[in-house]
Design a protein around this motif. Structure first.
Motif, PDB file in Angstrom:
ATOM      1  N   VAL A 269      66.247 -61.176  97.386  1.00 10.86           N
ATOM      2  CA  VAL A 269      66.232 -59.224  97.069  1.00 10.86           C
ATOM      3  C   VAL A 269      64.951 -59.312  96.115  1.00 10.86           C
ATOM      4  N   ALA A 270      64.144 -59.334  95.122  1.00 18.21           N
ATOM      5  CA  ALA A 270      63.580 -59.535  94.866  1.00 18.21           C
ATOM      6  C   ALA A 270      61.736 -59.650  95.566  1.00 18.21           C
ATOM      7  N   MET A 271      62.022 -60.327  96.447  1.00 22.06           N
ATOM      8  CA  MET A 271      60.461 -60.660  97.206  1.00 22.06           C
ATOM      9  C   MET A 271      61.025 -59.492  98.106  1.00 22.06           C
ATOM     10  N   PHE A 272      61.589 -58.974  98.653  1.00 15.43           N
ATOM     11  CA  PHE A 272      62.045 -57.374  99.452  1.00 15.43           C
ATOM     12  C   PHE A 272      61.264 -56.288  98.699  1.00 15.43           C
ATOM     13  N   ILE A 273      61.906 -55.987  97.180  1.00 17.23           N
ATOM     14  CA  ILE A 273      61.327 -55.057  96.695  1.00 17.23           C
ATOM     15  C   ILE A 273      59.871 -55.096  96.556  1.00 17.23           C
ATOM     16  N   VAL A 274      59.746 -56.051  96.544  1.00 21.26           N
ATOM     17  CA  VAL A 274      57.746 -56.349  95.980  1.00 21.26           C
ATOM     18  C   VAL A 274      57.375 -56.097  97.226  1.00 21.26           C
ATOM     19  N   LEU A 275      57.445 -56.620  98.040  1.00 19.66           N
ATOM     20  CA  LEU A 275      56.782 -56.778  99.185  1.00 19.66           C
ATOM     21  C   LEU A 275      56.881 -54.924 100.118  1.00 19.66           C
ATOM     22  N   SER A 276      58.124 -54.214  99.327  1.00 18.88           N
ATOM     23  CA  SER A 276      58.155 -52.934 100.024  1.00 18.88           C
ATOM     24  C   SER A 276      57.369 -51.772  99.681  1.00 18.88           C
ATOM     25  N   ILE A 277      56.506 -52.514  98.392  1.00 16.06           N
ATOM     26  CA  ILE A 277      55.416 -51.869  97.415  1.00 16.06           C
ATOM     27  C   ILE A 277      54.091 -51.423  98.055  1.00 16.06           C
ATOM     28  N   ILE A 278      54.048 -53.132  99.476  1.00 13.65           N
ATOM     29  CA  ILE A 278      52.622 -52.919 100.044  1.00 13.65           C
ATOM     30  C   ILE A 278      52.630 -51.944 101.285  1.00 13.65           C
ATOM     31  N   VAL A 279      53.812 -51.387 101.416  1.00 12.65           N
ATOM     32  CA  VAL A 279      54.656 -50.524 102.958  1.00 12.65           C
ATOM     33  C   VAL A 279      54.132 -48.921 101.839  1.00 12.65           C
ATOM     34  N   LEU A 280      54.987 -49.397 100.669  1.00 13.88           N
ATOM     35  CA  LEU A 280      54.397 -47.991 100.203  1.00 13.88           C
ATOM     36  C   LEU A 280      52.963 -47.347  99.903  1.00 13.88           C
ATOM     37  N   VAL A 281      51.754 -48.609  99.161  1.00 13.01           N
ATOM     38  CA  VAL A 281      51.075 -48.550  99.137  1.00 13.01           C
ATOM     39  C   VAL A 281      50.148 -47.883 100.340  1.00 13.01           C
ATOM     40  N   ALA A 282      50.323 -48.423 101.348  1.00 10.47           N
ATOM     41  CA  ALA A 282      49.952 -48.510 102.344  1.00 10.47           C
ATOM     42  C   ALA A 282      50.201 -47.352 103.283  1.00 10.47           C
TER      43      ALA A 282
END
Length: 413
Positions: A269-282
């Motif tokens: 769950v933590a990795m999904f949330i953190v990596l979703s931020i990468i998509v948001l920044v993109a």
């Protein structure tokens, strides 16, 4: 949201770089690459996390079953009747008697802590797929043959045909005290389950030989149970738990490995949330590139408005531009993610060679190889999330373009 030929022509024109627009095109390209990397990272990490859970569950359950019925005191005397009752329980696919005891093994001066497992012939035959060398058919009651894990074989330095000595501290009493029981067994097979802790400790033998070694008579240590649904093992065995109250305790795979699987779930769950931020920044990159495009095309937008283009048409043009960037980035991310997963093991080895570091130590990672299991539902969620974020990022620039006042822009033209 279908585009008219006019809208689609303008959208294609703005998506292709023109003279003096190289910077805008570069920002759009960076946005596409950022979405691609974000989606690829999510696909790779979630697939690897799913692979961890799936491989651990398969290998742990494949060896220990979905649940263990263990007698109080470690000995189940009337195990035949209990085994019969377990097999008659609805939802139980398989039930087998089992003896498991930590002991010591020695060979040529080397001593290792081991876990002796006494299995039925049927359970021993199930190791055939994990066999690396030797012959499991030689493991017959009274033959003095055993199968050992691959890491244990390396630690002891044994090969097929060598004789190891298994030491049972609970030996026979003599006038000089208790003498440890030492029995030699020939290694007839070497297996690799794929879980380091198991491969470095397990010594498998027929259950009758284990009873003789441990001086337990006809009793066994536990019964391993496999059900038709591992996620509902508690419900399936609940009636049996009541019948065996005070005689034995039932522990399912969730209880036995609770800390491990809970840690994996939290990390997932933590990795999904953190990596979703990468998509948001993109996606913010898409937003900034569209804002620059709108500012650069303000005069063109004003001219199109005077020629009859509606606010809705302008919104559709700029929403399409941003959405296409997000969609292409998502598609490229999927391709990159799947390519990485397909070649994951060679990539890990290449990084190890270049860095000089051991990135995948089985003694730490539990598994001998980097696992991967892609869940189509999760991939769909990742794609939808990236596309929705991309669409939302286009709304403000599109509204800005649609609200352009041609009179103010063209007043001094």
């Amino acid at each position: 949201m279908l585009l008219s030929p006019f809208e689609w022509t303008i959208a294609k024109r703005y998506m292709l770089p023109g003279r003096g627009e190289a910077f805008i095109a570069m920002v759009a390209g960076i946005s596409l690459a950022a979405v691609m990397l974000g989606v690829a990272a999510l696909v790779i990490v979630m697939s690897v996390m799913n692979g961890f859970r799936g491989e651990l569950l398969d290998k742990i359950v494949g060896l220990n079953g979905h649940a263990i019925i263990q007698a109080y005191g470690g000995r189940l005397e009337n195990w035949q009747s209990v085994l019969k009752e377990v097999k008659a329980t609805p939802g139980v696919v398989r039930a087998s008697p089992l003896i498991e005891q930590p002991l010591l093994a020695s060979f040529n001066g080397r001593v290792e802590a081991i876990l002796v497992r006494g299995n039925t012939q049927v359970d021993i035959n199930r190791l055939e797929a994990q066999k690396q060398a030797g012959n499991l058919d030689r493991l017959k009651p009274g033959a003095g043959q055993v199968a050992v894990g691959a890491r244990l074989a390396e630690n002891l330095g044994v090969r097929v045909g060598d004789v190891i000595t298994i030491i049972n501290p609970q030996g026979r009493s003599t006038p000089f005290g208790t003498v440890p029981r030492e029995i030699g067994y020939t290694v007839s097979a070497i297996f690799e389950i794929g879980i380091y802790d198991y491969d470095q400790a397990f010594v498998v033998m027929p259950i009758q030989d284990a009873q003789t070694l441990l001086l337990t008579g006809d009793s066994i240590g536990m019964i391993e149970v496999k059900t038709n649904d591992p996620d509902k093992v508690g419900q399936i065995l609940a009636p049996l738990s009541k019948k065996l109250a005070g005689q034995a305790v039932i522990q399912d795979w969730k209880t036995i490995n609770a800390s491990l699987f809970e840690a994996l779930a939290v990390e997932r769950v933590a990795m999904f949330i953190v990596l979703s931020i990468i998509v948001l920044v993109a996606v913010f990159n898409i937003l900034s590139s569209l804002i620059m495009l709108v500012r650069a095309k303000t005069r063109d937008i004003a001219i199109m408005r005077t020629m009859g283009a509606t606010r809705k048409s302008l919104m559709k043009i700029f929403v399409t531009i941003g959405f296409v960037i997000g969609a292409l980035g998502t598609l490229a991310g999927l391709v990159l993610g799947f390519v990485f997963l397909f070649f994951r093991q060679p990539i890990v080895r290449l990084i190890e060679v270049l860095s000089g570091q051991n990135l995948w130590d089985p003694s730490i990672r539990f598994l001998t190889e980097l696992p991967s299991r892609t869940d189509p539902a999760e991939v769909t969620v990742i794609c939808v999330m990236a596309l929705v974020f991309s669409f939302l990022a286009t709304l403000y620039p599109a509204l800005k373009a649609a609200s352009t006042d041609p009179v103010q822009v063209l007043r001094y033209e």
